[in-house]
Scaffold this motif. Structure first.
Motif, short mmCIF file in Angstrom:
data_model
loop_
_atom_site.label_atom_id
_atom_site.label_comp_id
_atom_site.label_asym_id
_atom_site.label_seq_id
_atom_site.Cartn_x
_atom_site.Cartn_y
_atom_site.Cartn_z
N ARG A 171 0.82 -2.64 -7.11
CA ARG A 171 1.92 -1.85 -6.56
C ARG A 171 2.98 -2.78 -5.98
O ARG A 171 2.67 -3.68 -5.18
CB ARG A 171 1.41 -0.91 -5.45
CG ARG A 171 0.63 0.27 -5.97
CD ARG A 171 0.65 1.40 -4.95
NE ARG A 171 -0.32 2.44 -5.23
CZ ARG A 171 -0.14 3.44 -6.07
NH1 ARG A 171 1.00 3.52 -6.74
NH2 ARG A 171 -1.07 4.35 -6.25
N VAL B 152 -9.15 0.03 -4.76
CA VAL B 152 -8.53 -0.13 -3.45
C VAL B 152 -9.42 -1.01 -2.59
O VAL B 152 -10.65 -0.99 -2.70
CB VAL B 152 -8.30 1.23 -2.74
CG1 VAL B 152 -7.20 2.01 -3.42
CG2 VAL B 152 -9.58 2.04 -2.68
N SER C 79 -10.95 4.09 -6.80
CA SER C 79 -10.55 5.45 -6.43
C SER C 79 -10.67 6.38 -7.64
O SER C 79 -10.93 7.57 -7.49
CB SER C 79 -9.13 5.46 -5.88
OG SER C 79 -8.23 4.90 -6.83
N GLN D 19 0.84 -1.20 0.00
CA GLN D 19 0.00 0.00 0.00
C GLN D 19 0.88 1.25 0.00
O GLN D 19 2.05 1.20 0.35
CB GLN D 19 -0.89 0.03 1.26
CG GLN D 19 -1.64 -1.27 1.51
CD GLN D 19 -1.39 -1.76 2.92
OE1 GLN D 19 -0.25 -2.03 3.28
NE2 GLN D 19 -2.45 -1.88 3.70
N ASP E 68 -3.00 5.51 -1.22
CA ASP E 68 -3.99 4.44 -1.32
C ASP E 68 -4.80 4.32 -0.02
O ASP E 68 -6.03 4.16 -0.04
CB ASP E 68 -3.32 3.10 -1.62
CG ASP E 68 -2.69 3.07 -3.00
OD1 ASP E 68 -3.14 3.83 -3.88
OD2 ASP E 68 -1.75 2.28 -3.20
N GLY F 82 -6.61 -0.97 1.87
CA GLY F 82 -5.80 0.03 1.20
C GLY F 82 -4.94 -0.49 0.07
O GLY F 82 -4.34 0.31 -0.65
N GLU F 83 -4.82 -1.81 -0.08
CA GLU F 83 -4.07 -2.32 -1.23
C GLU F 83 -4.79 -1.92 -2.52
O GLU F 83 -6.01 -1.86 -2.57
CB GLU F 83 -3.94 -3.85 -1.16
CG GLU F 83 -2.76 -4.29 -0.32
CD GLU F 83 -2.46 -5.77 -0.49
OE1 GLU F 83 -3.18 -6.44 -1.27
OE2 GLU F 83 -1.53 -6.27 0.16
N ALA F 84 -4.00 -1.66 -3.54
CA ALA F 84 -4.55 -1.15 -4.80
C ALA F 84 -4.24 -2.07 -5.96
O ALA F 84 -3.23 -2.80 -5.95
CB ALA F 84 -4.00 0.26 -5.08
N THR G 209 -8.64 2.17 -11.20
CA THR G 209 -7.80 1.88 -10.04
C THR G 209 -8.69 1.53 -8.86
O THR G 209 -9.57 2.32 -8.48
CB THR G 209 -6.91 3.08 -9.68
OG1 THR G 209 -6.12 3.43 -10.82
CG2 THR G 209 -5.99 2.74 -8.51
N ARG H 284 -4.74 -1.89 -10.45
CA ARG H 284 -5.15 -1.06 -11.59
C ARG H 284 -5.35 -1.95 -12.81
O ARG H 284 -4.63 -2.92 -13.02
CB ARG H 284 -4.12 0.01 -11.89
CG ARG H 284 -4.45 0.84 -13.15
CD ARG H 284 -3.44 1.94 -13.38
NE ARG H 284 -3.56 2.97 -12.35
CZ ARG H 284 -2.72 4.01 -12.23
NH1 ARG H 284 -1.70 4.13 -13.07
NH2 ARG H 284 -2.90 4.90 -11.28
#
Length: 644
Positions: free
Chosen positions: A103, A75, A44, A21, A25, A144-146, A73, A148
């Motif tokens: 990420r 989260v 997001s 994260q 994020d 909070g991990e993202a 993207t 895309r």
């Protein structure tokens, strides 16, 4: 469809073990979680951009192609958030460069080495269309991990680029739709359902192109909710139509008016190579002995209903070229276009003035008077002219009666094919009286502890058709069991002793079902006084009660009327002491009335529920809920009787 398997998720966990994260994020996740506390994940940002270029289409004709680039993207809004991210495509909408990014430890997005799962939309291996789906099963381990996703869509012909929705099945913090419009293109953009939403519309220029950007923030997710109306009835969206364009110094027509839309449809219709001679022998057998146009038309209409199986599959140019009539006859199956095409050609061979027609069902809130785009049509029927007046016949409406309009196309418009000409026919709106369920019940007190009696249930119009469609799917050895269950009306206190269908389910006559019943737990005796409840709340309405968190409009999927007449006869020597007050509720979309009357030893309840507007919008939920509560309250009333 099985979207996420354990092996898929395990593979992703192994392949993307280094996900992490960033502070940004976490901030975006906290913001989204505050806005949408019940969601497992959210976007997001969702960015869409569409550009237009000259292209080549059917028969090498000039067209406008559309290239769309999307970046989404996501989260996690909780630990262990899993979801599938998917996109659809077909031979007219190519899906390219569909990539998944995560990420890494250096807080940069890097492309994952895994590939998207690619599957057909139909899996039975028999009737396949060209629609496919690609998806990534996603697992975000920590809040909070993202992740895309980026992909490119290539519309080979802008005719199939019709609608863009701001809402998605997931929450979105910031959704931008960007249209880059070149000077040689005339584009019509209709803003649908924008009222009540703060959608920003900005215009700029870029390298001589006009750029229009629409932005909506804090977009709530569209949840799967029962009896939901189609998205286009409620959610804001863009209707996009290429009206005209210039290429190599020549101006070309898009869909600037209804005439343009018809020209395209007719081009596709002519691709269907009907061989009517192959139908002649069958038609002659069907209409043998029939002397009037109505008799011939009715015989053909019912024959197609009874002998051609409806199977929904896409064949032809994005599903708009009907299967040749002779093939439908030979195969004994077809989709709506194939069945309408067969019936139209059969009626023509019988010497009748029949025409193929396209229509949008009630799933679509548009009509041919105001929207000139392919999204206005999703169904095909036959328009038969009898003494110059149009009669609409839907071959897929199994057990539908000749001369009646199916509810799903009532109030819509039909674009009728007439060679180089056409006609837009306004389809009549069904009124509740044409679609009725009437309950007549007579009860008496049996064994001093419960009510017993007979119920006669009569169905006309759409309600009759729906019953017959269901009836003919039930094996004959289960018909009695089915009728007993059907005549309980979903009421646990209704014990059906016997039930019978009175007219063998003929499609042109009302369905009449009779039943002998015991109505239990409806009678109480206290100090020589009887208290009885003879009303039964329509159980089907319970499933249409909106929950406190419901967002989507409710579709009752009917215009109809329910009439009840219920009589209770008292034992000799008893008189009625108290009767509930009458009720009468009327709104623009639905009405209800109920009243008790007494004649010596008999009390009769007459009530009527009429539904005129089947869509209950979110702004009407409070009124609708109160209406249902009033019905239930009236239903729970007791009548009292005692010896004089």
């Amino acid at each position: 469809m099985k979207i996420v398997s354990f092996l898929n998720i395990l593979f992703i966990l192994v392949s993307i073990a280094g996900m992490t994260q960033t502070d940004d994020d976490l901030y975006l996740a906290a913001n989204l979680k505050k806005q949408f506390p019940d969601e497992r994940f959210g976007a997001s940002e969702l960015l869409e951009e569409y550009r237009f270029d000259p292209g080549v289409g059917l028969d090498n004709a000039p067209v406008v192609s559309v290239t769309g680039k999307t970046s989404a993207t996501f989260v996690a809004l909780r630990d262990g958030a899993s979801f599938p991210y998917y996109q659809y495509y077909n031979k007219f909408v190519a899906l390219k460069n569909f990539d998944y990014y995560y990420r890494n430890r250096k807080e940069k997005f890097v492309r994952a080495s895994i590939k998207a799962v690619d599957k057909p939309m139909t899996e039975d291996g028999i009737f396949l269309d060209d629609n496919r789906i690609k998806y990534y099963p996603v697992y975000l381990r920590e809040f909070g991990e993202a992740a895309r996703f980026e992909f490119t869509e290539q519309y080979s012909d802008s005719k199939y680029f019709t609608r863009l929705f701001f809402h998605q099945p997931y929450a979105i913090k910031d959704h931008k739709i960007r249209l880059v419009i070149p000077s040689w293109l005339e584009l019509d953009i209709k803003e649908m359902n924008f009222a009540g939403y703060k959608i920003n519309r900005a215009k700029t220029t870029e390298n001589g192109n006009e750029v229009i950007t629409f932005t909506l923030q804090n977009v709530e997710p569209v949840l799967s909710e029962p009896h939901a109306a189609g998205w286009a009835y409620q959610w804001p969206h863009l209707l996009i139509t290429v009206k005209a364009w210039t290429a190599a110094g020549l101006k070309h027509n898009g869909f600037g008016k209804i005439d343009d839309l018809y020209v395209w449809y007719h081009t596709l219709y002519k691709k269907c190579e009907n061989k009517s001679a192959d139908l002649k022998e069958t038609v002659e057998k069907i209409i043998a002995g029939k002397t009037t146009p109505e008799a011939k038309a009715k015989a053909i209409y019912y024959w197609v209903q009874d002998n051609i199986r409806y199977i929904a599959f896409e064949d032809g140019y994005a599903g708009f070229i009907p299967t040749p009539a002779q093939d439908v006859l030979k195969n004994k199956y077809g989709d709506c276009k194939g069945m309408a095409n067969l019936m139209t050609e059969m009626l023509k061979l019988a010497g009748l003035d029949a025409h193929y027609a396209l229509v949008g069902t009630r799933q679509i809130p548009y009509d041919h008077h105001s929207v000139y785009a392919m999204c206005v049509d999703n169904h095909a029927i036959t328009c038969l002219y009898i003494q110059g007046k149009p009669l609409l016949l839907d071959a897929t409406e199994k057990y539908g009666s000749y001369g009646e309009v199916a509810y799903r196309i009532s109030g819509k418009t039909a674009l009728v094919e007439k060679g180089e000409a056409f006609e837009v026919v306004d389809i009549p709106v069904l009124v509740p009286e044409q679609n009725k369920a009437r309950t007549q019940a007579t009860f008496s007190i049996k064994d001093n502890n419960h009510l017993a009696g007979k119920i006669t249930y009569t169905l006309t119009g759409e309600m009759r058709t729906q019953f017959l469609q269901l009836w003919h799917t039930i094996p004959s050895n289960r018909h009695e069991e089915f009728l007993k269950d059907y005549m309980s009306f979903g009421n646990g206190n209704m014990e059906v002793k016997t039930a019978a269908l009175q007219n063998n389910g003929e499609r042109e006559k009302p369905v009449i079902i009779t039943a002998d019943v015991d109505f239990n737990n409806q009678l109480t005796r206290i100090d020589g006084e009887w208290f009885a409840g003879i009303d039964f709340f329509p159980a089907w309405l319970k499933s249409y009660t909106p929950g406190k968190k419901r967002k989507r409009s409710i579709d009752l999927d009917m215009n109809g009327m329910y009439e009840d007449e219920i009589t209770l006869t008292l034992p000799a020597g008893y008189i009625f002491r108290d009767l509930p007050a009458p009720v009468n509720v009327e709104t623009a979309g639905y009405t209800y009335s109920g009243a008790y009357t007494v004649d010596k030893q008999k009390v009769t309840l007459k009530k009527s529920l009429s539904i005129r507007q089947p869509i209950i919008h979110a702004a009407q939920f409070e009124q609708w809920s109160a209406f249902l509560a009033d019905l239930k309250k009236f239903n729970s009333n007791l009548i009292s009787a005692a010896a004089p």
